[in-house]
Design an enzyme around this catalytic site. Structure first.
Site, mmCIF file in Angstrom:
data_model
loop_
_atom_site.group_PDB
_atom_site.id
_atom_site.type_symbol
_atom_site.label_atom_id
_atom_site.label_comp_id
_atom_site.label_asym_id
_atom_site.label_seq_id
_atom_site.Cartn_x
_atom_site.Cartn_y
_atom_site.Cartn_z
ATOM 1 N N GLU A 1 -7.702 -2.229 -1.763
ATOM 2 C CA GLU A 1 -6.837 -1.278 -1.036
ATOM 3 C C GLU A 1 -5.986 -0.483 -2.016
ATOM 4 O OE1 GLU A 1 -4.629 -3.256 2.045
ATOM 5 O OE2 GLU A 1 -6.428 -3.795 3.119
ATOM 6 N N ASN B 1 0.837 -1.209 0.000
ATOM 7 C CA ASN B 1 0.000 0.000 0.000
ATOM 8 C C ASN B 1 0.867 1.253 0.000
ATOM 9 O OD1 ASN B 1 -3.076 -0.411 0.290
ATOM 10 N ND2 ASN B 1 -2.184 -2.019 1.587
ATOM 11 N N HIS C 1 -8.261 -0.797 7.122
ATOM 12 C CA HIS C 1 -8.518 -2.111 7.712
ATOM 13 C C HIS C 1 -9.085 -3.016 6.616
ATOM 14 C CE1 HIS C 1 -9.198 -4.936 10.947
ATOM 15 N NE2 HIS C 1 -10.347 -5.233 10.360
#
Ligand code: GRF
Length: 195
Positions: free
Chosen positions: A174, A14, A104
């Protein structure tokens, strides 16, 4: 120009997406990567991009406010937690209230809280027989996974999906959405740093 700090302890996939996204942004840049693991993959990614890194220890994080000085020194406006597992201490939450977000890998409030990270989350989704999961980006407060939601995105879970299949679908979400959501947040912040 806004300055973003990424806190991460893992492989940093990420972090890589976020760093690359902001390379060409006129609004913000990733100015610092903080990790509690000196061999975390995210540190190599930061170095590859010429981004300063800092390693923090548990005692420094919980018994001093040195991290705040580091963040102030770099004029950090927004903190992004991307795979950072330590609970954020009160002094940092209050200094960066609504200027710190976490991602999350599930649809909070389901499958959140202490110990719910990585494959534990996807195994819990599978064990519960959920037909959907997704991502939650939320502001950080003093409790694990409890701050106000900024963004959620869902994906279907097929009965045949393994936890690894679920993890793959969630990670794709994500990577797709986290940088964009950060970009939207950043433009809503008052600028505290000169361009
Ligand atoms: C992500 O799944 C994120 O949801 C969680 O930690 C993981 C980090 O993965 N908070 P990576 O290090 O960015 O690949």
């Amino acid at each position: 120009m806004h300055n973003i700090a990424i806190f991460a302890s893992g492989t940093g996939s990420n972090a890589r997406k976020i760093i690359e996204y902001f390379k060409t942004s006129p609004d913000a840049r990733v100015a610092l990567v903080v990790s509690n693991k000196k061999d975390a993959g995210v540190l190599d990614i930061a170095k590859e991009h010429g981004i300063p890194t800092r390693i923090i220890s548990r005692s420094m994080f919980y018994e001093t406010e040195e991290v705040l000085e580091i963040l102030r020194d770099k004029n950090i406006d927004l903190i992004v937690l991307a795979g950072f597992l330590w609970l954020i201490p009160e002094y940092l939450v209050s200094s960066y209230r609504r200027r710190m977000v976490n991602i999350h890998p599930a649809l909070l409030p389901r499958h959140g809280g202490k110990g719910m990270y990585g494959m534990h989350v996807h195994e819990a989704v599978k064990a519960a027989g959920d037909s959907e999961t997704g991502i939650t980006i939320h502001f950080v407060n003093e409790h694990y996974d409890e701050g106000d939601f900024v963004f959620q995105k869902r994906c279907a879970v097929d009965p045949a999906d393994t936890p690894t299949d679920i993890a793959r679908k969630v990670l794709a979400l994500e990577h797709r959405y986290f940088p964009e959501v950060i970009a939207r947040l950043v433009t809503s912040l008052p600028s505290t740093t000169p361009a």
